[in-house]
Write a protein that holds these residues in place. Structure first.
Motif, mmCIF file in Angstrom:
data_model
loop_
_atom_site.group_PDB
_atom_site.id
_atom_site.type_symbol
_atom_site.label_atom_id
_atom_site.label_comp_id
_atom_site.label_asym_id
_atom_site.label_seq_id
_atom_site.Cartn_x
_atom_site.Cartn_y
_atom_site.Cartn_z
ATOM 1 N N HIS A 97 1.260 1.269 -7.660
ATOM 2 C CA HIS A 97 1.406 2.364 -8.612
ATOM 3 C C HIS A 97 0.584 2.051 -9.867
ATOM 4 C CE1 HIS A 97 4.896 3.113 -6.056
ATOM 5 N NE2 HIS A 97 5.356 1.917 -6.367
ATOM 6 N N LYS A 105 2.543 12.395 -8.474
ATOM 7 C CA LYS A 105 3.004 11.894 -7.170
ATOM 8 C C LYS A 105 2.033 12.414 -6.126
ATOM 9 C CE LYS A 105 5.057 12.499 -3.681
ATOM 10 N NZ LYS A 105 4.611 12.279 -2.260
ATOM 11 N N ALA A 138 10.178 9.362 -3.552
ATOM 12 C CA ALA A 138 9.550 9.392 -4.874
ATOM 13 C C ALA A 138 9.514 10.798 -5.464
ATOM 14 C CB ALA A 138 8.133 8.831 -4.790
#
Length: 489
Positions: free
Chosen positions: A17, A182, A218
């Motif tokens: 990430h 995302k 997520a």
């Protein structure tokens, strides 16, 4: 611990990430598989609620300073992002082609240059249009300002992951917001490369964040997060319903682009060469295009000639490896999506439709390659005519006159786009006005200025973005009125 980087087509990609200006690993990963040959490309960090909390907190911390930055300074940073994208067009193209199976030639010549344009256009637009001159109202001064909303959550699809993400990221950042992205789990890699470009361009830590992961693990905590101020999503109607319920307690404004079932209306007075070209163009990206006009409606008097010519031209389509510049269409993005498209076609055939082209997998190539398919004689009201297939599947139906053609075109719960081909200017005006769609193309396709509104009617989405419409969504619009009296200094 999982491996942190992967070499994709000779390009190193960080699999973690990007949160608060640094790489953050997760204990869990998910497999990223290329549709070209179903080979695993990488194990990507699988984020969840903890990573979402970190990213939203980083974005909230970075927001005050980014929002306070003069718009000219923000815009200059975003122009440097555009420069960075342009320098890496080849890397971005190779990685995304391997990741989602779209054509390398499309990425090189159109998609990645458009990514750069998304930043440059909205950087310029913010400088030119966000400041309104004061107005005078009955001796008072009235001022309209566009204040950044806060933290923007952006959830993007896999068919054009970087282009569709930056179409939202560009105006959100230009307006002074911070972003949590995302990416799609079926094509996550170019989002990580974008984080590198952002850092190199001087985007401050926390202004842009990427949380990799699946929609359930997520995406769900991101859409329900109380620290989000705006939420933009491109995807399916059922998923949008889930997101709406999750975001509702937080009263978060939403922008949805949910696909369509768009018509291509072909009238007897058209340029037939143009109509045939536009019909075959719908096979672009293996039909994985939300704006595609997959319901072809042709006037009865020209239906036979039109259909024969479309089939003949479609037979010349080259299907194969998207890394080859000669390839016209490639594979479905995943095994699950391939089986979904095959299911639609098999059910239509079982229900009485006929395949006059294709109708199943390309056995010569194996894997996830579905042949360009044209179906006729589908039963009115059946799912192949009403549901979004999102594959290289066209249906052809006929209509007797203009009124019937328009009625058939509007007989859908979607309303994203429509295309019509006619040589009669008055008909073009009448029909374009009568079509229920957010975008109507007349004797053309896929042409749109970034300043124009984009969005759909009905189940195709909520709201419009593009130009000032983007800034309407990504800002809180304030009206301040100053009295001429009462000043002590």
């Amino acid at each position: 611990m999982p491996q942190h980087t992967a070499d994709v087509e000779g390009v190193p990609v960080d699999l973690r990430h990007w949160i608060g200006g640094r790489r953050v690993a997760s204990d869990r990963t998910f497999a990223d598989v290329s549709p070209i040959d179903e080979v695993e490309l990488a194990q990507v960090a699988a984020g969840g609620a903890a990573e979402v909390d970190l990213a939203v907190a980083a974005a909230r911390d970075a927001f005050p300073a980014w929002a306070a930055l003069p718009v000219a300074e923000r815009s200059e940073i975003l122009r440097r992002v555009a420069d960075g994208v342009e320098k890496r067009v080849e890397d971005l193209s190779r990685v995304e082609t391997r990741d989602n199976g779209a054509l390398i030639r499309s990425h090189r010549r159109g998609v990645m240059p458009r990514v750069a344009m998304n930043f440059r256009y909205f950087a310029d637009y913010a400088e030119q249009r966000l400041g309104h001159p004061d107005m005078e109202v009955r001796g008072h001064r009235e001022r309209i300002t566009y204040d950044p909303a806060g933290v923007v959550a952006i959830i993007t699809p896999w068919n054009a992951p970087l282009m569709l993400a930056t179409w939202r990221i560009g105006p959100a950042l230009a307006a002074g917001n911070t972003v949590v992205l995302k990416p799609p789990e079926w094509a996550p890699l170019t989002a990580s490369l974008l984080a590198d470009i952002m850092a190199e361009a001087g985007v401050p830590a926390g202004v842009f964040n990427v949380v990799q992961g699946t929609g359930l693990e997520a995406g769900a905590p991101l859409t329900a997060h109380p620290g989000i101020n705006r939420l933009a999503f491109t995807g399916s109607v059922p998923t949008a319903g889930v997101i709406s319920r999750a975001a509702a307690p937080n009263i978060v404004p939403l922008s949805y682009e949910l696909g369509g079932k768009s018509p291509l209306l072909v009238f007897e007075d058209c340029d037939l060469d143009l109509a045939v070209d536009l019909a075959v163009e719908q096979f672009d990206n293996a039909g994985q295009v939300c704006l595609g006009a997959f319901r072809i409606l042709v006037q009865e008097s020209i239906a036979q000639e039109f259909t024969e010519r479309v089939v003949a031209k479609a037979r010349t389509i080259v299907q194969g490896d998207p890394r080859d510049e000669a390839t016209d269409i490639s594979a479905m993005v995943s095994r699950a999506h391939f089986e979904r498209v095959r299911g639609f076609v098999e059910r239509a055939l079982a229900d009485g439709a006929r395949a006059i082209l294709g109708g199943g997998p390309n056995d010569d190539l194996g894997g996830l390659y579905f042949r360009p398919t044209i179906l006729v004689d589908a039963t009115p009201g059946c799912e192949i005519l009403t549901e979004e297939v999102f594959g290289p599947v066209l249906t052809i139906q006929t209509f007797a006159d203009e009124a019937e053609g328009v009625a058939m075109a509007n007989n859908t719960r979607f309303g994203l786009a429509a295309t019509l081909v006619t040589g009669d200017r008055e008909r073009a005006e009448r029909v374009s006005a009568a079509l229920d769609a957010g975008t109507v193309w007349v004797n053309c396709f896929f042409v749109r200025d970034l300043g124009a509104p984009f969005g759909g009617n009905g189940k195709s989405g909520i709201g419009r973005e593009g130009g000032i419409w983007s800034f309407d969504f990504y800002t809180d619009i304030k009206n301040s009125v100053f009295s001429p009296d009462g000043w002590t200094s």
